[in-house]
Write an enzyme that holds these catalytic residues in place. Structure first.
Site, PDB file in Angstrom:
ATOM      1  N   SER A 385       0.832  -1.286  -0.011  1.00 47.24           N
ATOM      2  CA  SER A 385       0.087   0.067  -0.030  1.00 47.24           C
ATOM      3  C   SER A 385       0.948   1.139   0.018  1.00 47.24           C
ATOM      4  O   SER A 385       2.120   1.263  -0.349  1.00 47.24           O
ATOM      5  CB  SER A 385      -0.915  -0.017   1.232  1.00 47.24           C
ATOM      6  OG  SER A 385       0.077  -0.172   2.420  1.00 47.24           O
ATOM      7  N   ARG A 386       0.254   2.344   0.374  1.00 47.83           N
ATOM      8  CA  ARG A 386       1.140   3.569   0.185  1.00 47.83           C
ATOM      9  C   ARG A 386       0.261   4.488   1.432  1.00 47.83           C
ATOM     10  O   ARG A 386      -0.798   4.609   1.586  1.00 47.83           O
ATOM     11  CB  ARG A 386       0.869   4.504  -1.055  1.00 47.83           C
ATOM     12  CG  ARG A 386       1.327   5.673  -1.091  1.00 47.83           C
ATOM     13  CD  ARG A 386       1.433   6.292  -2.570  1.00 47.83           C
ATOM     14  NE  ARG A 386       0.975   7.683  -2.507  1.00 47.83           N
ATOM     15  CZ  ARG A 386       0.974   8.449  -3.548  1.00 47.83           C
ATOM     16  NH1 ARG A 386       0.953   7.912  -4.752  1.00 47.83           N
ATOM     17  NH2 ARG A 386       0.702   9.622  -3.529  1.00 47.83           N
TER      18      ARG A 386
END
Length: 417
Positions: A385-386
């Protein structure tokens, strides 16, 4: 005379005691405030694990007022406090009833609330009269379904209205659910004086490594599937697939302890990973002015627990719809994302938890009104993810660049000017 909250009438469910682990969690707000404060513990006995935990959490400038349990002896409590030594006796005052107590920043019910919804509401109303502005009430109830349903329902209602944190402690007999309630607004500056909150639902492996409760559940599902496969197809080796997957799945949810920098001007990384970009931009959702955004990509091998980059108060939380593009690509800008908005002494700070190609599940555990210490855990994203941190561009100076590796809660990514 106002009764203490430890009231249990005949015919109610059997005793629910708070053990050492649950007690440490119940006094979290007392333990994490690194400043002189007043606390009130209602419904205590000399054998109470909560009393022991509260005394252990005291700092030199603290004051703790203790109210005995219904039918308990104030004299016995005084003798117990005196036996702890002068240091404790100078800071702990035992009173005969709740009516003699003074307002406090932290109010704790020493025994679980087990009555009806109306009795639970009455107890909460009695205790909140002794809360100082911005103070927190910590209470517990049995976690077992169908047990003390009235108290549980009322506490869920109170949590929806005033909750700033909750925990489930399974390592208690029986398990208990703990609630932290704040009925008046807290000053965001108070967050600067806080240490990160203790989270009991993560499972300790060593002194420095835990597994998040999501990992325990995921590993349990894998092992359950393995057992089912072996039971239904005893001649097949298919069961080995979920059985062998349990360990790496649990490892994905590892939750290591981190040494958070003490420098008050430091802004720490909100997640482990690699810096994708550092840029100045405008985003009207967070207000006028220019923002400094530090975007970090989390691979499936990184720790996925998210931490508060600064100390502050959660004032907003919202989820923006979008796609599920690879988190390293520019299109990830429009992925599904959860935004946690913090009010801080330096202005507004925003943390964005973005989904990725594999990550489809965002966990955010800090409701509006919660005070977060710098480096405190507040959520996680599952499987790649980020995480982006937005800072007021004119108030912060970036210290990292694209390609740099960062460690959540430990690496300083920017510094307040």
């Amino acid at each position: 005379m106002t009764q203490s909250p430890a009231v249990r009438t005949p015919g109610r469910p059997g005793p629910v005691r708070i053990g050492e682990r649950a007690a440490r969690t119940l006094v979290t707000e007392l333990a994490r405030l690194n400043d002189s404060k007043a606390a009130l513990l209602a419904g205590a006995t000399s054998q109470s694990a909560v009393l022991a935990a509260a005394i252990e959490a005291l700092l030199p400038g603290d004051r703790l007022t203790v109210v005995p349990a219904e039918g308990g002896s104030a004299a016995a409590l005084r003798d117990h406090v005196t036996a702890q030594g002068r240091w404790v006796a100078d800071r702990v005052r035992v009173v005969d009833s709740l009516a003699e107590a003074d307002p406090a920043e932290v109010v704790i019910a020493a025994e679980p609330l087990l009555g009806t919804a109306e009795e639970t509401r009455t107890t909460i109303e009695a205790l909140t009269k002794y809360l100082a502005d911005g103070g927190v009430l910590s209470v517990a109830t049995a976690a077992a379904p169908g047990r003390t349903a009235g108290a549980a329902a009322e506490l869920e209602r109170q949590d929806a209205l005033h909750g700033v944190g909750r925990d489930l402690v399974l390592r208690n007999s029986p398990p208990v659910r703990l609630y932290r309630l704040r009925f008046t607004p807290a000053d965001p500056a108070t967050a600067v004086r806080l240490a990160p909150a203790h989270r009991p639902s993560s499972v300790p492996l060593t002194r420095t490594m835990h597994i998040d409760s999501n990992g325990v559940a995921a590993a349990g599902i894998s092992l359950g599937l393995a057992a089912l496969a072996r039971l239904t197809r005893p001649g097949s080796k298919l069961w080995l697939l979920p059985a062998l997957a349990a360990a790496p799945v649990a490892a994905f949810f590892r939750d290591p302890e981190r040494d958070v920098p003490e420098d008050p001007s430091a802004v720490v990384a909100a997640a482990d990973g690699q810096v994708l970009s550092v840029q100045r931009l405008h985003d009207e959702r967070f207000g006028d002015g220019e923002w400094l955004r530090v975007a970090v990509f989390l691979s499936v091998l990184d720790v996925h627990v998210n931490r508060a980059p600064v100390a502050g108060k959660v004032v907003d939380y919202f989820v923006a719809d979008g796609g599920f593009a690879n988190a390293m690509k520019p299109e990830a800008e429009h992925n599904v994302a959860a935004y946690t908005v913090l009010d801080t002494v330096h202005g507004t700070v925003v943390v964005a938890q973005r989904t990725g190609l594999i990550a489809r599940r965002i966990v955010q555990r800090a409701p509006v009104g919660t005070l977060l210490a710098r480096g405190e855990r507040f959520g996680l994203i599952r499987f790649g993810s980020r995480t982006d941190v937005y800072l007021p561009a004119d108030a912060a100076e970036p210290l990292v660049g694209p390609g740099d590796k960062v460690v959540g809660g430990a690496t300083v990514i920017a510094r307040w000017r």
